[in-house]
Design a protein around this motif. Structure first.
Motif, mmCIF file in Angstrom:
data_model
loop_
_atom_site.group_PDB
_atom_site.id
_atom_site.type_symbol
_atom_site.label_atom_id
_atom_site.label_comp_id
_atom_site.label_asym_id
_atom_site.label_seq_id
_atom_site.Cartn_x
_atom_site.Cartn_y
_atom_site.Cartn_z
ATOM 1 N N HIS A 53 0.834 -1.209 0.000
ATOM 2 C CA HIS A 53 0.000 0.000 0.000
ATOM 3 C C HIS A 53 0.865 1.254 0.000
ATOM 4 N N ARG A 54 2.047 1.161 0.601
ATOM 5 C CA ARG A 54 2.963 2.306 0.674
ATOM 6 C C ARG A 54 4.001 2.303 -0.433
ATOM 7 N N ALA A 55 3.836 1.380 -1.367
ATOM 8 C CA ALA A 55 4.763 1.307 -2.494
ATOM 9 C C ALA A 55 4.033 1.401 -3.830
ATOM 10 N N GLY A 56 2.777 1.829 -3.802
ATOM 11 C CA GLY A 56 2.070 2.061 -5.053
ATOM 12 C C GLY A 56 0.931 1.117 -5.357
ATOM 13 N N ALA A 57 0.645 0.146 -4.475
ATOM 14 C CA ALA A 57 -0.440 -0.805 -4.747
ATOM 15 C C ALA A 57 -1.797 -0.186 -4.453
ATOM 16 N N ILE A 58 -2.750 -0.494 -5.315
ATOM 17 C CA ILE A 58 -4.134 -0.050 -5.152
ATOM 18 C C ILE A 58 -4.974 -1.292 -4.925
ATOM 19 N N PHE A 59 -5.371 -1.528 -3.695
ATOM 20 C CA PHE A 59 -6.178 -2.704 -3.385
ATOM 21 C C PHE A 59 -7.654 -2.388 -3.617
ATOM 22 N N ILE A 60 -8.300 -3.239 -4.377
ATOM 23 C CA ILE A 60 -9.712 -3.016 -4.665
ATOM 24 C C ILE A 60 -10.516 -4.241 -4.269
ATOM 25 N N LYS A 61 -11.779 -4.030 -4.022
ATOM 26 C CA LYS A 61 -12.652 -5.115 -3.610
ATOM 27 C C LYS A 61 -12.767 -6.135 -4.731
ATOM 28 N N ARG A 62 -12.982 -7.386 -4.354
ATOM 29 C CA ARG A 62 -13.146 -8.443 -5.348
ATOM 30 C C ARG A 62 -14.388 -8.220 -6.206
ATOM 31 N N SER A 63 -15.434 -7.742 -5.584
ATOM 32 C CA SER A 63 -16.679 -7.534 -6.311
ATOM 33 C C SER A 63 -17.323 -6.235 -5.846
ATOM 34 N N PHE A 64 -17.627 -5.377 -6.810
ATOM 35 C CA PHE A 64 -18.300 -4.119 -6.462
ATOM 36 C C PHE A 64 -19.238 -3.685 -7.584
ATOM 37 N N GLN A 65 -19.770 -4.677 -8.289
ATOM 38 C CA GLN A 65 -20.626 -4.381 -9.437
ATOM 39 C C GLN A 65 -21.840 -3.538 -9.060
ATOM 40 N N ASP A 66 -22.401 -3.773 -7.874
ATOM 41 C CA ASP A 66 -23.632 -3.083 -7.486
ATOM 42 C C ASP A 66 -23.378 -1.847 -6.626
ATOM 43 N N ASN A 67 -22.116 -1.514 -6.393
ATOM 44 C CA ASN A 67 -21.786 -0.370 -5.543
ATOM 45 C C ASN A 67 -21.384 0.810 -6.430
ATOM 46 N N GLU A 68 -22.354 1.631 -6.777
ATOM 47 C CA GLU A 68 -22.110 2.725 -7.719
ATOM 48 C C GLU A 68 -21.143 3.765 -7.148
ATOM 49 N N LEU A 69 -21.225 4.010 -5.861
ATOM 50 C CA LEU A 69 -20.335 5.000 -5.264
ATOM 51 C C LEU A 69 -18.894 4.514 -5.285
ATOM 52 N N TYR A 70 -18.687 3.228 -5.026
ATOM 53 C CA TYR A 70 -17.332 2.668 -5.058
ATOM 54 C C TYR A 70 -16.757 2.780 -6.473
ATOM 55 N N LYS A 71 -17.578 2.428 -7.466
ATOM 56 C CA LYS A 71 -17.111 2.514 -8.855
ATOM 57 C C LYS A 71 -16.788 3.958 -9.234
ATOM 58 N N LEU A 72 -17.643 4.881 -8.797
ATOM 59 C CA LEU A 72 -17.414 6.292 -9.095
ATOM 60 C C LEU A 72 -16.102 6.774 -8.468
ATOM 61 N N THR A 73 -15.869 6.387 -7.211
ATOM 62 C CA THR A 73 -14.646 6.813 -6.517
ATOM 63 C C THR A 73 -13.414 6.238 -7.189
ATOM 64 N N LEU A 74 -13.476 4.957 -7.535
ATOM 65 C CA LEU A 74 -12.348 4.321 -8.211
ATOM 66 C C LEU A 74 -12.085 4.984 -9.557
ATOM 67 N N ARG A 75 -13.146 5.266 -10.293
ATOM 68 C CA ARG A 75 -12.993 5.876 -11.619
ATOM 69 C C ARG A 75 -12.308 7.239 -11.532
ATOM 70 N N HIS A 76 -12.704 8.049 -10.564
ATOM 71 C CA HIS A 76 -12.097 9.380 -10.434
ATOM 72 C C HIS A 76 -10.656 9.283 -9.913
ATOM 73 N N TYR A 77 -10.386 8.311 -9.062
ATOM 74 C CA TYR A 77 -9.015 8.115 -8.581
ATOM 75 C C TYR A 77 -8.092 7.719 -9.729
ATOM 76 N N VAL A 78 -8.540 6.755 -10.506
ATOM 77 C CA VAL A 78 -7.730 6.306 -11.644
ATOM 78 C C VAL A 78 -7.577 7.425 -12.661
ATOM 79 N N GLY A 79 -8.670 8.158 -12.913
ATOM 80 C CA GLY A 79 -8.599 9.278 -13.853
ATOM 81 C C GLY A 79 -7.580 10.314 -13.422
ATOM 82 N N TYR A 80 -7.523 10.579 -12.122
ATOM 83 C CA TYR A 80 -6.543 11.539 -11.587
ATOM 84 C C TYR A 80 -5.116 11.049 -11.854
#
Length: 781
Positions: A324-351
């Protein structure tokens, strides 16, 4: 302390002396504050500054808590043309200390680049050359405020504090840029990401839209998003990047040679691509060590550390903390139904993409249990491209990277898994055991960089066809840059001869034939492939013998080499890493056997029918070029065996024999036998069912594992390498694509039986090729 020599190296004051100046001092302790204030005062006196510029001290590097921006809020109430000048004091290690950076003992003794005030005074007295004073690029309060208002959404009640935090983040960014000129590109890392995202106008607008859609308060969603960011947002630091680099070198060095085999020019080309474009590095996945190979090569070449996606299963205590302190981005195994999680991940990756921080992950999603490339997983690629679409990124570069090894510790585990036994759960105890198991000679590691797949713009998120085409292109290029290695060719030779053992001369003859064929077609061969292997058969082959992959018998008049039946699943893994290069030739050989049963124009027609039929039969195993290009490749290969190959086909068996003279080495039996046998197992299993009975995937795999074992004991299949979960899953997909798995009319039973007969006939033709190959070897002796 005499600091005048240090102060005289650079002037912190901007050249426009008449302009108001605000200094932001990035300090960790009283010593750094004292030195930076003295630096300002030294040059203020020297340049006869007419005023005393305000100075604000903040620890800009501490991301664990928010900024103490109270002082800065007051100081920013200055004229709009006031220049904000960030200053930082940087400590570099001694030459001896640089060698030991990243040691865990520094957790106790302290990072030499972050000395305490007491230790810092000693360094200033004894080694002032280790101290550097940096000036970040200045900007006016007016410019900063305009940028803040254009990119951030805040309430009026908190706008002053939010603006002060924004200025502090910008000061941190420009100081980091200046520091990288001193320390190197490998320390480029995103800073204060979560706070930047939470304040951004784009993220706030997206959350507001979701809040309206879900009829929930925006404040509630923002609080939840902040918790998601704590989980997913990586917080790299110089110290932990050093620790991770040392850790990667240690783990890889336990069993592999120190130098990874790669093309330095390709790495430099990659550096230019990543520097100027949003980029993703997608690597092939064969072992847990893959995630260490790319970072190690990048680190060794002073390359910015790419952010790596990782499954939550690897975020266990110890390793998860480090990653986590060397650049890893840990994400949930499944988040298909979690729109807020997907939105947050999308904006993080976009940044990250917008700021040119490269992303990297295994685009197959999981380790290949068979050696060959697995079908790509679209999930992460979809989310990253969605982020690029949201930020309107252009010239997106997706770079395929092929990672290969002489020997892989995990292969025995894979062979066991394919028999139906599950693998253990990952944990710290498991990981320690895994690392300890690496301490045995395993040869070299290879990293090959393919040509980027370039997207002028990200496709529409709903365009599933575009996504699959992109993934397919990446897979094809990853296969293209996979190199032939000694273990892959040795196992190909010995499996092709099995159950017969080969003399050393026969092995060398086979290797030369395979290499000659590959070279004439421009197939990539490892940069350090030792062409004098005939004189060094005890080297890497000796390791393969020690690993029980290859058997050596030296008690007779000649030394012979072979692969015992129980080791076929393991040996097949190494052969499969390069099998894709030989698939077209294997299809040609089998199509020729089929066409030889006819004469005249019908033979040529039958040849092309069989080529297309085999391509379709194994479409779940291999990546082919589009149909038109595939046919061109087949014609080009056939022309190598004779300009009049079409006329020769019309001559039946005689023409077939003529073509075969130029077709050494024959590869159909060593390339496709495993897959044809596995498919025959599932087809025979299905043929035993009545037409009204359906067959589900899990039932198919479970029954095929037991039925396949019986078939092997009866020697209706030749090897245990044809028995495996992944093979049977792909076989089921083949049955499903032909509409044979769903129960229906009684006539369906006959269709199922017909497929079983078809596969038995294919196995007969493969046996013909194998017999010709054996005969040719005997004739050569």
């Amino acid at each position: 302390m005499n600091l005048e020599p240090l102060y005289n190296k650079k002037n912190p004051w901007p050249q426009r002396n008449a302009q108001q100046v605000l200094f932001i001092l990035d300090t960790r302790n009283s010593l750094e504050q004292e030195v930076l204030r003295g630096w300002i005062q030294h040059h203020a006196s020297a340049d006869n500054q007419a005023f005393d510029a305000p100075q604000v001290s903040i620890n800009l590097k501490d991301e664990r808590t928010g900024f103490d921006s109270g002082q800065l809020v007051m100081s920013l109430a200055l004229p709009a043309d006031t220049l904000v000048v960030p200053l930082r004091m940087v400590w570099t290690p001694s030459e001896e200390g640089a060698v030991t950076l990243g040691r865990l003992r520094h957790l106790v003794t302290g990072d030499p680049r972050k000395p305490s005030a007491r230790r810092g005074r000693k360094i200033l007295e004894e080694a002032p050359d280790r101290v550097h004073l940096l000036v970040g690029k200045p900007d006016t309060v007016d410019n900063l405020r305009h940028r803040f208002e254009n990119n951030n959404t805040v309430s009026s009640s908190s706008s002053q504090e939010a603006f002060a935090n924004f200025v502090a983040r910008q000061a941190s960014v420009v100081l980091d840029m200046a520091e990288r000129q001193l320390k190197g590109g490998r320390y480029k890392m995103p800073r204060h990401v979560a706070s930047t995202l939470m304040a951004s106008a784009g993220f706030n607008a997206a959350v507001q839209e979701l809040a309206d859609a879900q009829d929930r308060p925006k404040e509630e969603l923002m609080k939840e998003a902040a918790e998601y960011m704590k989980e997913m947002v990586s917080t790299p630091s110089s110290f932990w990047l050093d620790v991770y680099a040392r850790f990667n070198t240690f783990c890889l060095g336990l069993g592999y040679e120190e130098d990874i085999v790669y093309d330095r020019q390709a790495v430099e080309k990659l550096r230019e691509v990543v520097r100027n474009n949003p980029a993703m590095l997608l690597w092939t996945h064969k072992t847990y060590l893959d995630g260490m190979v790319v970072p190690k090569v990048m680190w060794d070449n002073d390359f910015p550390m790419p952010h790596m996606f990782g499954g939550a299963n690897m975020n266990f205590p110890g390793l998860g903390y480090l990653l986590h302190r060397a650049g890893a981005i840990f994400i949930k195994r499944s988040f298909q139904d979690n729109e807020l999680y997907k939105l947050t991940l999308r904006h993080y990756v976009g940044y990250l993409m917008e700021k040119r921080f490269p992303m990297n992950w295994a685009f197959e999603g999981t380790r290949s249990r068979m050696g060959k490339l697995m079908p790509p997983r679209y999930g992460l690629l979809k989310y990253v491209l969605e982020a690029c679409h949201t930020t309107q990124a252009e010239n997106i570069h997706i770079i395929p990277i092929s990672i290969n090894y002489d020997i892989i510790r995990d292969v025995e585990e894979y062979a066991t898994e394919q028999t139906g036994r599950g693998k253990g759960a990952e944990s710290l105890k498991w990981f320690i055991g895994y690392v300890r198991s690496l301490a045995r000679p395993m040869g070299k590691v290879y990293m090959d960089i393919g040509e980027p797949v370039v997207l002028p713009q990200a496709p529409d998120p709903e365009d599933k066809l575009a996504l699959s085409k992109i993934a397919f292109e990446v897979a094809v290029e990853a296969n293209h840059v996979t190199p032939l290695t000694f273990p892959s060719l040795v196992t190909m030779s010995l499996l092709g001869a099995a159950p017969k053992a080969l003399t050393e001369a026969e092995v060398v003859e086979d290797l030369n034939a395979l290499l000659g064929w590959a070279e004439s077609r421009g197939v990539r061969i490892s940069h350090d492939f030792d062409r004098s292997f005939a004189d060094q058969m005890e080297g890497l082959l000796g390791i393969m013998i020690d690993e029980n992959i290859v058997t050596r018998y030296d008690e007779g008049p000649e030394i012979v080499y072979g692969i015992s039946l129980e080791q076929h699943p393991v040996a097949s893994y190494y052969r499969n890493t390069v099998i894709h290069f030989f698939v077209n030739k294997a299809i040609i050989e089998l199509a020729l056997v089929r066409a030889s049963e006819e004469t005249g124009a019908s033979a040529l027609e039958l040849f092309w029918q069989e080529v297309d039929h085999l391509r379709d039969l194994f479409k779940f195993e291999f990546f082919y070029a589009p149909s038109e290009e595939f046919h061109r490749q087949i014609r080009e290969e056939m022309s190598r065996y004779g300009d009049d190959w079409e006329e020769s086909l019309g001559q039946g068996a005689a023409g077939f024999g003529k073509l075969l003279q130029n077709m050494t080495p024959l590869v159909a039996h060593v390339t496709l036998l495993t897959y044809a046998e596995a498919y025959s197992v599932v087809a025979s299993l299905l043929a035993r069912k009545e037409g009204y009975e359906s067959l589900e995937l899990n039932d198919c795999v479970s029954e095929a594992l037991t039925y396949g074992r019986q078939a092997y004991l009866q020697r209706r299949i030749s090897s245990e390498s044809s028995i495996g979960k992944q093979l049977f899953k792909n076989g089921y997909q083949m049955l499903q694509s032909r509409g044979l798995t769903e129960g229906g009319t009684d006539s369906l039973k006959e269709e199922r039986r017909e497929l079983a007969r078809e596969l038995r006939e294919l196995l007969r033709r493969i046996e013909v090729i194998r017999a010709i190959g054996v005969a040719n070897r005997g004739a050569g002796n």
